[in-house]
Design a protein around this motif. Structure first.
Motif, PDB file in Angstrom:
ATOM      1  N   UNK A  76      54.225  20.420 -82.808  1.00  0.00           N
ATOM      2  CA  UNK A  76      54.873  19.203 -82.293  1.00  0.00           C
ATOM      3  C   UNK A  76      56.092  18.845 -83.134  1.00  0.00           C
ATOM      4  N   UNK A  80      63.600  11.568 -84.928  1.00  0.00           N
ATOM      5  CA  UNK A  80      64.100  10.196 -85.032  1.00  0.00           C
ATOM      6  C   UNK A  80      65.598  10.249 -84.741  1.00  0.00           C
ATOM      7  N   UNK A  83      70.512   6.253 -85.580  1.00  0.00           N
ATOM      8  CA  UNK A  83      70.360   5.644 -86.902  1.00  0.00           C
ATOM      9  C   UNK A  83      70.850   4.195 -86.873  1.00  0.00           C
ATOM     10  N   UNK A  85      72.072   0.659 -88.849  1.00  0.00           N
ATOM     11  CA  UNK A  85      72.575  -0.001 -90.053  1.00  0.00           C
ATOM     12  C   UNK A  85      72.556  -1.504 -89.813  1.00  0.00           C
TER      13      UNK A  85
ATOM     14  N   UNK B  28      52.773  18.831 -87.160  1.00  0.00           N
ATOM     15  CA  UNK B  28      54.008  18.234 -86.650  1.00  0.00           C
ATOM     16  C   UNK B  28      55.147  18.417 -87.639  1.00  0.00           C
ATOM     17  N   UNK B  29      56.328  18.502 -87.064  1.00  0.00           N
ATOM     18  CA  UNK B  29      57.536  18.549 -87.870  1.00  0.00           C
ATOM     19  C   UNK B  29      58.320  17.297 -87.536  1.00  0.00           C
ATOM     20  N   UNK B  30      58.814  16.634 -88.561  1.00  0.00           N
ATOM     21  CA  UNK B  30      59.598  15.424 -88.314  1.00  0.00           C
ATOM     22  C   UNK B  30      61.053  15.721 -88.619  1.00  0.00           C
ATOM     23  N   UNK B  31      61.914  15.459 -87.657  1.00  0.00           N
ATOM     24  CA  UNK B  31      63.342  15.687 -87.838  1.00  0.00           C
ATOM     25  C   UNK B  31      64.081  14.385 -87.558  1.00  0.00           C
ATOM     26  N   UNK B  32      65.354  14.382 -87.838  1.00  0.00           N
ATOM     27  CA  UNK B  32      66.146  13.195 -87.507  1.00  0.00           C
ATOM     28  C   UNK B  32      67.567  13.596 -87.195  1.00  0.00           C
ATOM     29  N   UNK B  33      68.212  12.791 -86.348  1.00  0.00           N
ATOM     30  CA  UNK B  33      69.619  13.020 -86.032  1.00  0.00           C
ATOM     31  C   UNK B  33      70.270  11.664 -85.876  1.00  0.00           C
ATOM     32  N   UNK B  34      71.553  11.610 -86.241  1.00  0.00           N
ATOM     33  CA  UNK B  34      72.242  10.310 -86.205  1.00  0.00           C
ATOM     34  C   UNK B  34      72.291   9.760 -84.791  1.00  0.00           C
ATOM     35  N   UNK B  35      72.422  10.647 -83.802  1.00  0.00           N
ATOM     36  CA  UNK B  35      72.474  10.188 -82.410  1.00  0.00           C
ATOM     37  C   UNK B  35      73.626   9.237 -82.192  1.00  0.00           C
ATOM     38  N   UNK B  36      73.363   8.139 -81.551  1.00  0.00           N
ATOM     39  CA  UNK B  36      74.368   7.102 -81.355  1.00  0.00           C
ATOM     40  C   UNK B  36      74.063   5.981 -82.340  1.00  0.00           C
ATOM     41  N   UNK B  37      74.756   5.977 -83.475  1.00  0.00           N
ATOM     42  CA  UNK B  37      74.437   4.946 -84.467  1.00  0.00           C
ATOM     43  C   UNK B  37      74.714   3.552 -83.918  1.00  0.00           C
ATOM     44  N   UNK B  38      73.942   2.615 -84.306  1.00  0.00           N
ATOM     45  CA  UNK B  38      74.271   1.243 -83.936  1.00  0.00           C
ATOM     46  C   UNK B  38      73.987   0.308 -85.086  1.00  0.00           C
ATOM     47  N   UNK B  39      74.677  -0.798 -85.029  1.00  0.00           N
ATOM     48  CA  UNK B  39      74.585  -1.777 -86.095  1.00  0.00           C
ATOM     49  C   UNK B  39      73.906  -3.018 -85.550  1.00  0.00           C
ATOM     50  N   UNK B  40      73.034  -3.568 -86.329  1.00  0.00           N
ATOM     51  CA  UNK B  40      72.408  -4.810 -85.927  1.00  0.00           C
ATOM     52  C   UNK B  40      72.997  -5.932 -86.772  1.00  0.00           C
ATOM     53  N   UNK B  58      58.556   2.680 -73.626  1.00  0.00           N
ATOM     54  CA  UNK B  58      57.835   3.954 -73.724  1.00  0.00           C
ATOM     55  C   UNK B  58      58.122   4.824 -72.498  1.00  0.00           C
ATOM     56  N   UNK B  59      58.373   6.105 -72.744  1.00  0.00           N
ATOM     57  CA  UNK B  59      58.538   7.063 -71.647  1.00  0.00           C
ATOM     58  C   UNK B  59      57.621   8.253 -71.920  1.00  0.00           C
TER      59      UNK B  59
END
Lengths: 159, 82
Positions: A76, A80, A83, A85, B28-40, B58-59
């Motif tokens: 699996x 994530x 990101x 900020x 499981x392997x956990x990865x990450x990618x910046x994707x579309x960064x957003x600021x709160x 949820x999808x």
């Protein structure tokens, strides 16, 4: 209304740092396998907090990566993405908007369940405004100013 | 000499068996990618709040290409099923 094919639940009033999510495939052995799951936080309101970097973004607690607690499906991948900020500060790398999980081993079959942990944090959006308490020196200066103004007004009245 | 050869053969066999043993893969392997960064903006921080998951959509995706409609934010509560 059609019968739901799956369910996702978490015990109420629990902290997702340790509480287990339960994903169940409610179909039978003829049903298509459940091969992916996406959890998406409402922008500005919910984020997924990774284990590392620890504590990370200011104001965020320790996070917890996606990990199976039962019914693990080998191979699996949990990704994530998006990101997050806060304000003008650059992203630290612990907070993300969503997790996309692709299940290995052919996915979750009908009638099966699995458990996992994935930490979700809620944004505190309620702005707190501290009451402004005047400094003692400010109070003294203001009092002197008012007294002076009162004295001037009184002299003018007498003149 | 024969004993030495036997010992060598046994060691070779053990090494070969170890090399052929199935390697346990992580579940499981956990990865990450910046994707579309957003600021709160205008946030005072984050807190763990497990009893309010209304902000999660949820999808679920199935092997036949079907996917469940996203659950709208604010309609899903902790302890309920989606």
């Amino acid at each position: 209304m059609s019968t739901p094919l799956w369910s996702l639940s978490i015990p109420g009033a629990s902290d997702t740092f340790t509480a287990t999510w339960t994903l169940s495939h409610l179909g039978n052995n003829q049903s298509p396998a459940l091969i992916g799951l996406s959890l998406i936080g409402a922008p500005g309101a919910r984020v997924f907090d990774r284990t590392s970097p620890s504590f990370g973004t200011d104001g965020s607690a320790q996070g917890a990566d996606f990990v199976f607690t039962s019914g693990a499906l080998a191979g699996t991948v949990a990704n994530y993405t998006n990101i997050v900020s806060v304000g003008a500060a650059p992203p630290v790398g612990d907070l993300f908007e969503r997790i996309d999980v692709e299940f290995g081993s052919g996915g979750l079959l009908g009638g099966a369940s699995l458990g996992f942990v994935a930490d979700v944090d809620a944004a505190r959006t309620g702005a707190t405004v501290d009451p402004v308490v005047p400094e003692p020196a400010t109070v003294l200066l203001t009092a002197l100013g008012l007294a002076g103004a009162g004295l001037v007004a009184r002299r003018r009245q007498l003149a | 000499m024969a004993r030495r050869s036997a010992r060598l053969a046994r060691r070779t066999l053990l090494a070969a068996a170890a090399a052929l043993a199935p390697v346990a893969l992580p579940a499981q392997t956990v990865t990450q990618s910046a994707g579309t960064p957003y600021t709160t903006p205008a946030l005072s921080g984050f807190q763990t709040l497990g009893n309010d998951l209304n902000g999660i959509g949820v999808v679920a995706r199935f092997s036949n290409g079907a996917s469940s409609p996203i659950l709208s934010f604010g309609t899903w509560a902790a302890g309920s099923t989606a």
